[in-house]
Design an enzyme around this catalytic site. Structure first.
Site, PDB file in Angstrom:
ATOM      1  N   HIS A 167      -7.126   2.715   4.131  1.00  0.00           N
ATOM      2  CA  HIS A 167      -6.861   3.460   5.373  1.00  0.00           C
ATOM      3  C   HIS A 167      -8.132   3.623   6.223  1.00  0.00           C
ATOM      4  CE1 HIS A 167      -3.057   4.598   3.476  1.00  0.00           C
ATOM      5  NE2 HIS A 167      -2.664   5.104   4.629  1.00  0.00           N
ATOM      6  N   GLU A 174      -2.286   8.103   8.869  1.00  0.00           N
ATOM      7  CA  GLU A 174      -0.826   7.949   8.903  1.00  0.00           C
ATOM      8  C   GLU A 174      -0.215   8.598  10.147  1.00  0.00           C
ATOM      9  OE1 GLU A 174       1.523   6.425   6.692  1.00  0.00           O
ATOM     10  OE2 GLU A 174      -0.251   5.451   5.855  1.00  0.00           O
ATOM     11  N   CYS A 179     -11.116   2.899   0.570  1.00  0.00           N
ATOM     12  CA  CYS A 179      -9.670   3.134   0.717  1.00  0.00           C
ATOM     13  C   CYS A 179      -9.257   2.342   1.938  1.00  0.00           C
ATOM     14  CB  CYS A 179      -9.406   4.620   0.927  1.00  0.00           C
ATOM     15  SG  CYS A 179      -7.738   5.001   1.517  1.00  0.00           S
ATOM     16  N   CYS A 235      -4.510  -1.778  -1.661  1.00  0.00           N
ATOM     17  CA  CYS A 235      -4.688  -0.349  -1.897  1.00  0.00           C
ATOM     18  C   CYS A 235      -5.669  -0.204  -3.061  1.00  0.00           C
ATOM     19  CB  CYS A 235      -3.335   0.250  -2.258  1.00  0.00           C
ATOM     20  SG  CYS A 235      -3.385   1.989  -2.738  1.00  0.00           S
ATOM     21  N   ASP A 285       0.874  -1.178   0.000  1.00  0.00           N
ATOM     22  CA  ASP A 285       0.000   0.000   0.000  1.00  0.00           C
ATOM     23  C   ASP A 285       0.909   1.225   0.000  1.00  0.00           C
ATOM     24  OD1 ASP A 285      -2.389   1.590   0.328  1.00  0.00           O
ATOM     25  OD2 ASP A 285      -1.971   1.747   2.465  1.00  0.00           O
ATOM     26  N   SER A 286       0.302   2.393  -0.151  1.00  0.00           N
ATOM     27  CA  SER A 286       1.086   3.628  -0.039  1.00  0.00           C
ATOM     28  C   SER A 286       1.569   3.851   1.388  1.00  0.00           C
ATOM     29  CB  SER A 286       0.215   4.813  -0.454  1.00  0.00           C
ATOM     30  OG  SER A 286      -0.953   4.853   0.350  1.00  0.00           O
TER      31      SER A 286
HETATM   32  N1  DGL Z   1      -4.828   3.157   1.041  1.00  0.00           N
HETATM   33  C1  DGL Z   1      -4.942   3.547  -0.291  1.00  0.00           C
HETATM   34  C2  DGL Z   1      -6.238   3.122  -0.943  1.00  0.00           C
HETATM   35  O1  DGL Z   1      -6.784   2.114  -0.578  1.00  0.00           O
HETATM   36  C3  DGL Z   1      -4.461   4.856  -0.799  1.00  0.00           C
HETATM   37  C4  DGL Z   1      -4.253   5.993   0.107  1.00  0.00           C
HETATM   38  C5  DGL Z   1      -3.446   7.078  -0.557  1.00  0.00           C
HETATM   39  O2  DGL Z   1      -2.223   6.932  -0.552  1.00  0.00           O
HETATM   40  O3  DGL Z   1      -4.035   8.025  -1.087  1.00  0.00           O
HETATM   41  O4  DGL Z   1      -6.716   3.754  -1.847  1.00  0.00           O
END
Ligand code: DGL
Length: 279
Positions: free
Chosen positions: A193, A159, A191, A80, A17-18
């Site tokens: 996150h 984060e 997302c 992600c 993931d990011s």
């Molecule tokens: N966690 C990521 C997602 O599911 C991306 C978050 C990001 O870096 O913008 O889209």
């Protein structure tokens, strides 16, 4: 394979993931498949992915996939939504021997479960921009009133560990206000996150609105693919885990501990052009 021979593989599952969002998927993989080892990459040097052009995210996804394959990954979970939407097709074409499991906003279960006929989806700008999202809506939610909302700042909040601060709650109230007025009864967390904000979100939307986190379904799909390909690890063995970040290992370690109780190895990797290399 000779008859009677059991094909197993103790190689790790690669997950990326990011940032720490993919840990909401990682924790489900570890819960459902405790005998599997994992390698997790958080590309925190480039977070957030959401506002970036799709071809840039695709380049990062390819670099990370190569890094994971070089370390023996037998299956890659793109944990992600943004990277899945931008890169999954290309990854499958570039690495045809590797099984991939990607994420997509859970529009289908939301459309199946809604009683009000109004569903909300929160995700990053890039997730809404790709071809995948409109295709999902056309296929599964044509008769549903779907409210899509980007949420700048939420990824950064997760984060930094600000899961339930007044600032994060105010951001969420702002982003969810219109869809609540519209009468949503399902909210898709598009997302990875966002599941870490579930408690704060539930406090705002109330118990009548179902929150849909695709993490458990993604972990189940990973387990099914491993079994189908004869790649599952022996059940009597406990998996081992290692995490990498393209930013600060100490920061990832602190977040991984706080979010999912991970206390294992956390290493640094650095970008050298389009390649991710271990430091
Ligand atoms: N966690 C990521 C997602 O599911 C991306 C978050 C990001 O870096 O913008 O889209």
């Amino acid at each position: 394979m000779r008859s009677g021979e059991v094909s197993v593989s103790t190689a790790p599952i690669g997950v990326f993931d990011s940032g720490v969002g993919g840990l909401s998927v990682w924790r489900e993989i570890v819960r459902q498949l405790p005998h599997e080892s994992t390698l997790y990459v958080a590309d925190q040097a480039h977070i957030p992915y959401g506002p970036r052009p799709l071809d840039e995210v695709r380049r990062y996804a390819q670099g990370i996939t190569r890094f994971l394959l070089d370390r023996g990954a037998k299956l890659i979970v793109v944990a992600c939504n943004t990277a899945s939407g931008a890169a999954l097709h290309t990854l499958r074409a570039t690495f045809p021997a590797t099984p991939f499991v990607g994420m997509e906003p859970a529009v289908k279960p939301a459309a199946e479960r809604t009683r009000t006929g109004v569903v909300g989806v929160i995700a990053t700008p890039a997730t809404f921009q790709g071809d995948l999202f409109p295709a999902l809506v056309a296929r599964f939610a044509a008769t549903v009133d779907l409210r899509a909302q980007t949420c700048p700042g939420l990824v950064e909040a997760v984060e930094s560990g600000a899961l339930a601060t007044p600032e994060t709650e105010a951001l969420l109230r702002h982003y969810l206000a219109l869809m609540l007025v519209a009468g949503i009864d399902q909210l898709v967390l598009g997302c990875t996150h966002y599941p870490f904000l579930s408690a704060t979100i539930a406090g705002i939307v109330g118990p009548e609105v179902g929150l849909i986190d695709p993490g458990p379904a993604v972990a189940r799909q990973a387990g099914r693919l491993l079994a189908a390909r004869g790649l599952a690890s022996p059940r009597q063995r406990a998996g081992t885990h290692a995490f990498y970040t393209s930013a600060e290992p100490a920061r990832l370690a602190a977040m991984a501990r706080a979010l999912v109780g991970y206390t294992g190895i956390t290493r640094a990797a650095r970008w050298a052009g389009d390649a991710l290399v271990e430091v």
